[in-house]
Motif scaffolding. Structure first.
Motif, short mmCIF file in Angstrom:
data_model
loop_
_atom_site.label_atom_id
_atom_site.label_comp_id
_atom_site.label_asym_id
_atom_site.label_seq_id
_atom_site.Cartn_x
_atom_site.Cartn_y
_atom_site.Cartn_z
N UNK A 1 -75.69 -64.46 13.28
CA UNK A 1 -77.10 -64.75 13.45
C UNK A 1 -77.69 -64.13 14.57
N UNK A 2 -78.97 -63.68 14.30
CA UNK A 2 -79.88 -63.00 15.49
C UNK A 2 -80.86 -63.83 15.60
N UNK A 3 -81.34 -63.89 16.83
CA UNK A 3 -82.82 -64.46 17.34
C UNK A 3 -83.75 -63.56 17.65
N UNK A 4 -84.90 -63.68 17.30
CA UNK A 4 -85.90 -62.60 17.79
C UNK A 4 -87.02 -63.53 18.37
N UNK A 5 -87.86 -63.13 19.26
CA UNK A 5 -88.95 -63.88 19.83
C UNK A 5 -89.16 -63.66 21.30
N UNK A 6 -90.32 -63.90 21.93
CA UNK A 6 -90.27 -63.81 23.51
C UNK A 6 -89.61 -65.01 24.05
N UNK A 7 -89.17 -64.85 25.32
CA UNK A 7 -88.39 -65.85 26.26
C UNK A 7 -87.00 -65.31 25.85
N UNK A 8 -86.02 -66.03 26.44
CA UNK A 8 -84.84 -65.80 26.58
C UNK A 8 -83.78 -66.72 25.72
N UNK A 9 -82.66 -65.93 24.99
CA UNK A 9 -81.78 -66.90 24.46
C UNK A 9 -80.43 -67.09 24.95
N UNK A 10 -79.78 -68.09 25.24
CA UNK A 10 -78.54 -68.14 25.78
C UNK A 10 -77.62 -68.71 24.43
N UNK A 11 -76.92 -67.71 24.13
CA UNK A 11 -76.03 -67.83 22.82
C UNK A 11 -74.37 -67.75 23.13
N UNK A 12 -74.21 -67.94 24.66
CA UNK A 12 -72.80 -67.74 24.94
C UNK A 12 -72.27 -69.19 24.92
N UNK A 39 -90.43 -67.97 16.83
CA UNK A 39 -88.87 -67.58 17.02
C UNK A 39 -88.38 -67.39 15.57
N UNK A 40 -87.77 -66.27 15.46
CA UNK A 40 -87.11 -66.18 14.07
C UNK A 40 -85.57 -65.88 14.07
N UNK A 41 -84.81 -66.78 13.27
CA UNK A 41 -83.58 -66.62 13.06
C UNK A 41 -83.11 -65.81 11.90
N UNK A 42 -82.26 -64.85 11.81
CA UNK A 42 -81.83 -63.96 10.72
C UNK A 42 -80.28 -64.11 10.62
N UNK A 43 -79.74 -64.36 9.48
CA UNK A 43 -78.24 -64.43 9.10
C UNK A 43 -78.10 -63.44 8.25
N UNK A 49 -72.56 -56.59 1.60
CA UNK A 49 -73.78 -56.31 0.86
C UNK A 49 -74.89 -56.03 1.48
N UNK A 50 -74.92 -56.35 3.01
CA UNK A 50 -76.20 -56.48 3.89
C UNK A 50 -77.45 -57.25 3.48
N UNK A 52 -79.33 -60.71 3.88
CA UNK A 52 -79.73 -61.33 4.91
C UNK A 52 -81.04 -62.28 4.51
N UNK A 53 -81.11 -63.35 5.34
CA UNK A 53 -82.38 -64.31 5.28
C UNK A 53 -82.82 -64.55 6.41
N UNK A 54 -84.09 -65.15 6.65
CA UNK A 54 -84.81 -65.28 7.94
C UNK A 54 -85.51 -66.52 7.72
N UNK A 55 -85.56 -67.30 8.89
CA UNK A 55 -86.61 -68.34 8.98
C UNK A 55 -87.07 -68.46 10.26
N UNK A 56 -88.39 -68.75 10.17
CA UNK A 56 -89.22 -68.86 11.78
C UNK A 56 -89.68 -70.24 12.02
N UNK A 57 -89.82 -70.29 13.29
CA UNK A 57 -90.28 -71.67 13.82
C UNK A 57 -91.45 -71.22 14.85
N UNK A 58 -92.42 -72.12 15.06
CA UNK A 58 -93.54 -71.80 15.93
C UNK A 58 -93.38 -72.94 17.02
N UNK A 59 -93.46 -72.61 18.22
CA UNK A 59 -93.03 -73.35 19.46
C UNK A 59 -94.20 -73.42 20.52
#
Length: 110
Positions: A1-12, A39-43, A49-50, A52-59
């Protein structure tokens, strides 16, 4: 999963991965005014096959307890050269981006 958007993501953090759910911690930027971030999450399918699907949320993020910004001041004189006993008009302009000017004060050396 990949997240995109401003701010920072702690995925650890280990608690971010629970079954098929991914719960990263997002730290919002500190905007000067209320701002909506997308913020957009992509799996991506691992089957090669490559696909993928994405979904976004507004905060919406509010300024909160932003540190105080110092005021800006500009001073001019006209004229800048006078004879003894003459006068000069002083103009002071002040702005404060996060509030109002509490007071004006002038001083000089004579």
């Amino acid at each position: 999963m990949r997240w995109a958007g401003e701010g920072s993501f702690d995925t650890t953090r280990s608690e971010d991965f629970v079954g098929g759910t991914f719960r990263p911690l997002w730290t919002a930027p500190k905007p000067a005014r209320e701002t909506t971030y997308t913020l957009t999450a992509t799996v991506t399918d691992k089957a090669g096959t490559g696909d993928s699907a994405s979904d976004s949320i507004d905060i919406t993020v509010t300024p909160g307890d932003m540190p105080n910004a110092q005021p800006l001041v500009s001073a001019t004189a006209s004229p800048t050269t006078v004879e003894g006993g003459g006068t000069s008009t002083l103009t002071v302009t002040a702005t404060d981006s996060d509030g109002t000017i509490a007071s004006y004060e002038s001083s000089g050396t004579c």
